[in-house]
Design a protein around this motif. Structure first.
Motif, PDB file in Angstrom:
ATOM      1  N   THR A 232      -3.917   5.454   1.640  1.00 21.38           N
ATOM      2  CA  THR A 232      -3.716   6.425   2.843  1.00 21.38           C
ATOM      3  C   THR A 232      -5.193   7.200   2.846  1.00 21.38           C
ATOM      4  O   THR A 232      -5.309   7.980   3.888  1.00 21.38           O
ATOM      5  CB  THR A 232      -2.612   7.350   2.611  1.00 21.38           C
ATOM      6  OG1 THR A 232      -2.951   8.088   1.300  1.00 21.38           O
ATOM      7  CG2 THR A 232      -1.119   6.748   2.458  1.00 21.38           C
TER       8      THR A 232
ATOM      9  N   ASP B 140     -13.319  -6.361  -1.628  1.00 19.54           N
ATOM     10  CA  ASP B 140     -12.612  -6.376  -2.813  1.00 19.54           C
ATOM     11  C   ASP B 140     -13.298  -5.722  -4.023  1.00 19.54           C
ATOM     12  O   ASP B 140     -14.432  -5.642  -4.390  1.00 19.54           O
ATOM     13  CB  ASP B 140     -12.888  -7.938  -3.353  1.00 19.54           C
ATOM     14  CG  ASP B 140     -12.218  -7.840  -4.563  1.00 19.54           C
ATOM     15  OD1 ASP B 140     -11.485  -7.136  -5.169  1.00 19.54           O
ATOM     16  OD2 ASP B 140     -12.017  -9.183  -5.118  1.00 19.54           O
ATOM     17  N   GLY B 141     -12.631  -4.639  -4.303  1.00 17.04           N
ATOM     18  CA  GLY B 141     -13.275  -3.454  -5.264  1.00 17.04           C
ATOM     19  C   GLY B 141     -13.150  -3.990  -6.557  1.00 17.04           C
ATOM     20  O   GLY B 141     -14.107  -3.126  -7.306  1.00 17.04           O
TER      21      GLY B 141
ATOM     22  N   SER C 286      -6.202  10.575  -1.996  1.00 16.56           N
ATOM     23  CA  SER C 286      -6.978  10.970  -3.266  1.00 16.56           C
ATOM     24  C   SER C 286      -8.347  10.950  -2.776  1.00 16.56           C
ATOM     25  O   SER C 286      -9.169  11.701  -3.391  1.00 16.56           O
ATOM     26  CB  SER C 286      -6.847   9.789  -4.334  1.00 16.56           C
ATOM     27  OG  SER C 286      -6.885   8.508  -3.827  1.00 16.56           O
TER      28      SER C 286
ATOM     29  N   SER D 204       0.798  -1.252  -0.022  1.00 14.34           N
ATOM     30  CA  SER D 204      -0.009  -0.055   0.028  1.00 14.34           C
ATOM     31  C   SER D 204       0.756   1.267   0.143  1.00 14.34           C
ATOM     32  O   SER D 204       2.037   0.921   0.478  1.00 14.34           O
ATOM     33  CB  SER D 204      -0.796  -0.136   1.409  1.00 14.34           C
ATOM     34  OG  SER D 204      -1.998   0.986   0.888  1.00 14.34           O
ATOM     35  N   SER D 205       0.357   2.313  -0.526  1.00 16.22           N
ATOM     36  CA  SER D 205       1.244   3.509  -0.545  1.00 16.22           C
ATOM     37  C   SER D 205       0.407   4.729  -0.983  1.00 16.22           C
ATOM     38  O   SER D 205      -0.819   4.802  -1.222  1.00 16.22           O
ATOM     39  CB  SER D 205       2.134   3.477  -1.746  1.00 16.22           C
ATOM     40  OG  SER D 205       1.370   3.273  -3.050  1.00 16.22           O
TER      41      SER D 205
ATOM     42  N   GLU E 299     -11.588  -0.278  -0.150  1.00 17.98           N
ATOM     43  CA  GLU E 299     -10.377  -0.882   0.207  1.00 17.98           C
ATOM     44  C   GLU E 299     -10.365  -2.385   0.752  1.00 17.98           C
ATOM     45  O   GLU E 299     -11.081  -2.544   1.583  1.00 17.98           O
ATOM     46  CB  GLU E 299      -9.493   0.226   1.256  1.00 17.98           C
ATOM     47  CG  GLU E 299      -8.463  -0.548   1.913  1.00 17.98           C
ATOM     48  CD  GLU E 299      -7.199  -0.557   0.939  1.00 17.98           C
ATOM     49  OE1 GLU E 299      -6.742   0.432   0.144  1.00 17.98           O
ATOM     50  OE2 GLU E 299      -6.506  -1.598   0.887  1.00 17.98           O
TER      51      GLU E 299
ATOM     52  N   THR F  82      -7.186   2.996  -8.148  1.00 21.20           N
ATOM     53  CA  THR F  82      -5.734   3.420  -8.019  1.00 21.20           C
ATOM     54  C   THR F  82      -5.117   2.115  -7.580  1.00 21.20           C
ATOM     55  O   THR F  82      -3.859   2.100  -6.630  1.00 21.20           O
ATOM     56  CB  THR F  82      -5.696   4.511  -6.928  1.00 21.20           C
ATOM     57  OG1 THR F  82      -6.221   4.192  -5.672  1.00 21.20           O
ATOM     58  CG2 THR F  82      -6.146   5.724  -7.375  1.00 21.20           C
TER      59      THR F  82
ATOM     60  N   ARG G  45      -5.287  -6.959  -5.257  1.00 18.16           N
ATOM     61  CA  ARG G  45      -4.768  -8.123  -4.661  1.00 18.16           C
ATOM     62  C   ARG G  45      -5.150  -9.517  -5.087  1.00 18.16           C
ATOM     63  O   ARG G  45      -4.416 -10.381  -5.188  1.00 18.16           O
ATOM     64  CB  ARG G  45      -4.979  -7.765  -3.133  1.00 18.16           C
ATOM     65  CG  ARG G  45      -3.943  -7.095  -2.342  1.00 18.16           C
ATOM     66  CD  ARG G  45      -4.046  -7.190  -0.906  1.00 18.16           C
ATOM     67  NE  ARG G  45      -3.325  -5.863  -0.226  1.00 18.16           N
ATOM     68  CZ  ARG G  45      -3.341  -5.429   0.947  1.00 18.16           C
ATOM     69  NH1 ARG G  45      -3.778  -6.474   1.967  1.00 18.16           N
ATOM     70  NH2 ARG G  45      -2.542  -4.474   1.046  1.00 18.16           N
TER      71      ARG G  45
HETATM   72  C1  SAM Z   1      -1.522   2.574  -4.813  1.00 16.46           C
HETATM   73  S1  SAM Z   1      -2.374   2.262  -3.178  1.00 16.46           S
HETATM   74  C2  SAM Z   1      -3.928   3.761  -3.279  1.00 16.46           C
HETATM   75  C3  SAM Z   1      -3.206   4.878  -3.024  1.00 16.46           C
HETATM   76  C4  SAM Z   1      -4.513   5.845  -2.737  1.00 16.46           C
HETATM   77  N1  SAM Z   1      -5.358   6.272  -3.661  1.00 16.46           N
HETATM   78  C5  SAM Z   1      -3.638   7.323  -1.987  1.00 16.46           C
HETATM   79  O1  SAM Z   1      -3.982   8.218  -2.567  1.00 16.46           O
HETATM   80  O2  SAM Z   1      -3.011   6.968  -1.161  1.00 16.46           O
HETATM   81  C6  SAM Z   1      -3.205   0.849  -3.708  1.00 16.46           C
HETATM   82  C7  SAM Z   1      -4.367   0.427  -2.749  1.00 16.46           C
HETATM   83  O3  SAM Z   1      -5.239  -0.398  -3.331  1.00 16.46           O
HETATM   84  C8  SAM Z   1      -5.547  -1.398  -2.460  1.00 16.46           C
HETATM   85  N2  SAM Z   1      -5.902  -2.411  -3.228  1.00 16.46           N
HETATM   86  C9  SAM Z   1      -5.401  -3.506  -3.566  1.00 16.46           C
HETATM   87  N3  SAM Z   1      -6.158  -4.521  -4.110  1.00 16.46           N
HETATM   88  C10 SAM Z   1      -7.457  -4.157  -3.960  1.00 16.46           C
HETATM   89  C11 SAM Z   1      -8.761  -4.460  -4.195  1.00 16.46           C
HETATM   90  N4  SAM Z   1      -9.075  -5.571  -4.981  1.00 16.46           N
HETATM   91  N5  SAM Z   1      -9.996  -3.731  -3.737  1.00 16.46           N
HETATM   92  C12 SAM Z   1      -9.685  -2.526  -2.941  1.00 16.46           C
HETATM   93  N6  SAM Z   1      -8.498  -2.192  -2.839  1.00 16.46           N
HETATM   94  C13 SAM Z   1      -7.373  -2.763  -3.159  1.00 16.46           C
HETATM   95  C14 SAM Z   1      -4.117  -1.564  -1.757  1.00 16.46           C
HETATM   96  O4  SAM Z   1      -4.444  -2.249  -0.481  1.00 16.46           O
HETATM   97  C15 SAM Z   1      -3.826  -0.570  -1.602  1.00 16.46           C
HETATM   98  O5  SAM Z   1      -4.051   0.320  -0.563  1.00 16.46           O
END
Ligand code: SAM
Length: 374
Positions: free
Chosen positions: A127, A173-174, A130, A97-98, A147, A190, A249
């Motif tokens: 975080t 799960d998005g 966005s 995550s980032s 998330e 994202t 994920r």
């Molecule tokens: C790059 S980070 C998002 C950055 C965020 N928009 C920000 O401004 O901080 C990607 C995020 O997507 C989440 N993620 C990964 N797979 C996902 C899924 N299937 N459904 C929802 N969230 C997911 C990760 O846990 C992670 O926190």
């Protein structure tokens, strides 16, 4: 550091994003100026200390605030659970995550083409930075963010609340969207997806826009914008910019398992060598031809082998570049490199059109790319 310092750094970042061209319109400029990125990074972040190693930077460390306002992606979680406060020294695992590069976050907000009153679904709260921008622009009631990781979502909720934003945060799960809030005018992801889920199209109004990064296991990726039609299909284009995100994920590649016997199979002279996969556009085309293939390099009999493995099909291809001489050895029920070469040759015969000219169509049957002849 004083409060003035963070305000000055914040203004400076907004100015740089505008000068760099990612921040293009006044409403988004106001949102960027209003939402303090450092509030979303109070738990610290990781910075790279070696090619695969990460070192934590906590909020009381020198330089923490400046980096919060640098145009830099900041990793906030590693290996699915580990946060900066958990680590002394270094950690060697993959980020999960980032807080995305601010210029990319803002570019995506602009590319989303939101209008007042639009209801937005965000996939990948991370975080919450966005999400905060969306809340400032549209109002909390119009923003839902999904998330997959409950702890990440909880931390984002705390940071958003500290800034005075209270959108609907969903843990799940998005890839399944969020049916309860549908239909949406805009959907933004994202995290990267290998296949744009049809559920997203079903949950977006006709005329609505979906913005997401299409990625794959060969690490080729690009941002796509689609418009949902009255016919229940979505059409769009790749937008360019070599955008990549961590994959959603459930779409991570499966474990490779036992390596195939790379001395078995059939050998032939290859028309393209492994170097073709180093070019951004060609790699995307190759990935379309072998969407389940994963790429790795290893040394065998003193030669570097560039290997593609499709675990699901049980197929593999191993490429060796020896001076000008390129060979490929392939095994399994499908010939991965044959498929890739055929696709690349067709793309080249059409004039190697840039990815920004590719069109994407998503129907209930799946996702389909086409390119025009140059
Ligand atoms: C790059 S980070 C998002 C950055 C965020 N928009 C920000 O401004 O901080 C990607 C995020 O997507 C989440 N993620 C990964 N797979 C996902 C899924 N299937 N459904 C929802 N969230 C997911 C990760 O846990 C992670 O926190």
């Amino acid at each position: 550091m004083t409060v003035m310092d963070s305000a000055a750094l914040h203004r400076e970042l907004a100015g740089r994003l505008a000068a760099g061209g990612s921040l293009r319109t006044e409403p988004w400029r106001k949102a960027v100026e209003a939402v303090p990125r450092h509030e979303f990074l109070r738990g610290g972040f990781f910075v790279r200390s070696a090619p695969d190693a990460w070192r934590p930077v906590l909020a009381d460390a020198d330089g923490w605030l400046e980096r919060c306002y640098a145009d830099e992606s900041l990793v906030t979680q590693i290996a699915g659970t580990i946060v900066p406060g958990d680590v002394r020294g270094e950690i060697l695992r993959e980020p999960t995550s980032s807080s995305t590069l601010p210029s990319l976050v803002v570019r995506m907000m602009e590319d989303l083409q939101v209008e007042e009153g639009d209801r937005v679904l965000e996939i990948g709260t991370g975080t919450g930075y966005s999400t905060g921008l969306l809340c400032h622009r549209l109002g909390d009631d119009l923003v839902t963010s999904v998330e997959v990781d409950a702890e990440v979502s909880r931390r984002a909720g705390t940071a958003l609340g500290a800034c005075g934003y209270f959108p609907e945060l969903v843990v799940g799960d998005g890839l399944a969207g969020h049916k309860d809030g549908a239909p949406y005018d805009r959907l933004i992801a994202t995290c990267g997806v290998r296949q744009l889920p049809y559920t997203w199209i079903e949950q977006t109004k006709p005329g609505g826009v979906i913005l997401a990064t299409v990625c794959g296991w060969m690490h080729a990726s690009e941002l796509a914008r689609l418009t949902v039609g009255d016919d229940g299909e979505a059409r769009g284009r790749l937008l360019g910019g070599q955008v990549s995100f961590m994959p959603a994920r459930p779409q991570m590649p499966p474990p490779l398992g036992m390596l195939p016997d790379l001395e078995s199979g059939q050998e032939r002279v290859a028309r393209f060598g492994p170097e073709v996969l180093d070019a951004w556009d060609a790699r995307f085309v190759a990935q379309l031809a072998a969407p389940h293939a994963q790429r790795l390099s290893l040394t065998l009999a003193d030669k570097t082998q560039h290997v593609l493995i499709d675990v699901e099909a049980g197929a593999w291809a191993a490429l060796v570049l020896d001076g000008e001489h390129r060979t490929v050895r392939q095994g399994g029920p499908v010939q991965l490199w044959d498929q890739i070469e055929e696709h690349l040759l067709r793309w080249q015969a059409d004039g190697s059109p840039a990815l920004t000219r590719f069109e994407i169509l998503v129907t209930p049957e799946g996702q389909h790319f086409t390119w025009p002849k140059s």
